[in-house]
Design a protein around this motif. Structure first.
Motif, short mmCIF file in Angstrom:
data_model
loop_
_atom_site.label_atom_id
_atom_site.label_comp_id
_atom_site.label_asym_id
_atom_site.label_seq_id
_atom_site.Cartn_x
_atom_site.Cartn_y
_atom_site.Cartn_z
N LEU A 13 0.85 -1.31 -0.01
CA LEU A 13 -0.08 -0.15 0.05
C LEU A 13 0.93 1.48 -0.06
O LEU A 13 0.56 2.41 -0.54
N HIS A 14 1.97 1.35 0.37
CA HIS A 14 2.89 2.35 0.63
C HIS A 14 3.38 2.79 -0.83
O HIS A 14 3.52 3.93 -1.10
N GLY A 15 3.69 1.20 -1.53
CA GLY A 15 3.86 1.44 -2.79
C GLY A 15 2.73 2.13 -3.80
O GLY A 15 2.97 2.94 -4.64
N VAL A 16 1.64 1.61 -3.42
CA VAL A 16 0.36 1.97 -4.02
C VAL A 16 0.25 3.48 -4.32
O VAL A 16 -0.11 4.39 -5.11
N TRP A 32 7.33 9.71 2.10
CA TRP A 32 8.60 9.94 2.30
C TRP A 32 9.00 10.38 3.72
O TRP A 32 10.06 9.65 4.14
N LEU A 33 8.64 11.11 4.04
CA LEU A 33 8.88 11.64 5.40
C LEU A 33 8.13 10.72 6.35
O LEU A 33 9.24 10.63 7.15
N LYS A 34 7.22 10.06 6.25
CA LYS A 34 6.77 9.15 7.42
C LYS A 34 7.86 8.11 7.12
O LYS A 34 8.25 7.27 8.12
N ILE A 35 8.13 7.57 6.01
CA ILE A 35 9.24 6.56 6.02
C ILE A 35 10.56 6.80 6.74
O ILE A 35 11.01 6.10 7.31
N ILE A 36 11.05 8.05 6.54
CA ILE A 36 12.29 8.40 7.12
C ILE A 36 12.06 8.54 8.59
O ILE A 36 13.19 7.78 9.30
N PHE A 37 10.73 8.96 8.83
CA PHE A 37 10.70 9.13 10.49
C PHE A 37 10.49 7.74 10.90
O PHE A 37 11.18 7.46 12.05
N GLU A 38 10.07 6.64 10.43
CA GLU A 38 10.01 5.54 10.85
C GLU A 38 11.32 4.84 10.96
O GLU A 38 11.58 4.07 12.14
N VAL A 53 5.56 -3.69 13.67
CA VAL A 53 5.43 -3.08 12.52
C VAL A 53 6.63 -3.12 11.76
O VAL A 53 7.63 -2.73 12.20
N ALA A 54 6.44 -3.86 10.39
CA ALA A 54 7.64 -4.03 9.71
C ALA A 54 7.82 -2.69 8.69
O ALA A 54 7.66 -2.84 7.53
N ILE A 55 8.60 -1.80 9.46
CA ILE A 55 8.92 -0.31 8.85
C ILE A 55 9.87 -0.72 7.61
O ILE A 55 9.88 -0.01 6.49
N ASP A 56 10.88 -1.76 7.73
CA ASP A 56 11.57 -1.99 6.49
C ASP A 56 10.74 -2.44 5.40
O ASP A 56 11.06 -2.01 4.19
N ALA A 57 9.93 -3.03 5.49
CA ALA A 57 8.84 -3.53 4.38
C ALA A 57 8.25 -2.50 3.75
O ALA A 57 7.92 -2.18 2.74
N HIS A 58 7.83 -1.33 4.72
CA HIS A 58 7.08 0.12 4.25
C HIS A 58 8.27 0.54 3.33
O HIS A 58 7.77 1.25 2.29
N LEU A 59 9.48 0.51 3.54
CA LEU A 59 10.42 1.42 2.88
C LEU A 59 10.65 0.52 1.32
O LEU A 59 10.69 1.36 0.41
N ALA A 83 7.55 1.49 -0.64
CA ALA A 83 7.78 2.70 -0.99
C ALA A 83 8.68 2.96 -2.25
O ALA A 83 8.56 3.52 -3.33
N ILE A 84 9.74 2.38 -2.19
CA ILE A 84 10.76 2.12 -3.28
C ILE A 84 10.25 1.38 -4.36
O ILE A 84 10.48 2.02 -5.36
N GLY A 85 9.43 0.37 -4.16
CA GLY A 85 8.75 -0.18 -5.35
C GLY A 85 7.94 0.64 -5.97
O GLY A 85 7.78 0.71 -7.19
N GLY A 86 7.04 1.52 -5.10
CA GLY A 86 5.80 2.30 -5.92
C GLY A 86 6.78 3.43 -6.68
O GLY A 86 6.35 3.76 -7.58
N THR A 87 8.03 3.97 -6.21
CA THR A 87 8.84 4.79 -6.85
C THR A 87 9.09 4.35 -8.37
O THR A 87 8.99 5.17 -9.28
N LEU A 88 9.64 3.13 -8.28
CA LEU A 88 10.26 2.48 -9.39
C LEU A 88 9.11 2.28 -10.46
O LEU A 88 9.13 2.40 -11.55
#
Length: 194
Positions: free
Chosen positions: A116-119, A143-149, A166-172, A175-180
């Motif tokens: 969902l972060h990617g979407v 991206w600020l949320k990701i950095i904060f986490e 909460v798997a914050i590395d999975a969120h990262l 987000a990288i996947g959504g950006t790509l």
């Protein structure tokens, strides 16, 4: 008056995604579908993908369904059912592989939040290509949320609610996947502007 994307082509894909996850929860299929590193290593490779659609508990599922609804409200009209399915499928695979390759300390993983972060990142970029300034704000905000986490660790209250870390590395990774995934949108936008 709100102009919600309630046409079937916009409404049915997120409803199907929620129904899929609710069905898996109703039939308690976590043992069969969750990411379990030991079982993946033994050849149960489907878990890399299917783990994205099962949840630690009903509260976890409800939070992710809330995310699906929010994304539908923000970007529902930006995607066709085919594009929605492609985005969800690619991001589910990306997130599962990312957890497997880059998060060796994660042995059990469930949930839609990474993809969902990617979407939402994809939708934010789509907004920018449509000249909507909110897209820039949303992209930066996620991206600020990701950095904060990453700097402060997972939210303990959410962890208690879902009875899991909460798997914050999975969120990262999501987000990288959504950006790509959104990069071609941006490239086409820049080409068409010039």
């Amino acid at each position: 008056m709100l102009n919600l994307p309630v046409q079937p082509r916009y409404l049915l894909p997120p409803l199907f995604l929620m129904l899929l996850s609710v069905t898996f929860a109703t039939f308690d299929l976590n043992d069969l579908l969750e990411f379990n590193r030991d079982l993946v290593n033994q050849g149960e490779l489907w878990r890399v993908f299917s783990s994205q659609f099962v949840h630690a508990n009903w509260a976890h599922l409800a939070l992710n369904c809330g995310g699906i609804i929010l994304i539908w409200l923000l970007h529902g009209e930006h995607t066709s059912p085919k594009r929605y399915a492609i985005n969800i499928s690619l991001l589910a695979l990306w997130c599962g592989l990312g957890v497997y390759w880059f998060c060796p300390s994660i042995y059990i993983y469930t949930g839609l939040s990474a993809l969902l972060h990617g979407v939402i990142i994809w939708g934010a970029v789509k907004d920018t290509t449509l000249e909507l300034k909110s897209g820039y704000l949303l992209f930066i905000g996620v991206w600020l949320k990701i950095i904060f986490e990453q700097l402060n660790g997972p939210n303990a209250d959410i962890g208690k609610l879902i009875n899991s870390t909460v798997a914050i590395d999975a969120h990262l990774i999501g987000a990288i996947g959504g950006t790509l995934l959104a990069a071609p949108l941006l490239v086409n936008y820049i080409k068409n502007k010039n």
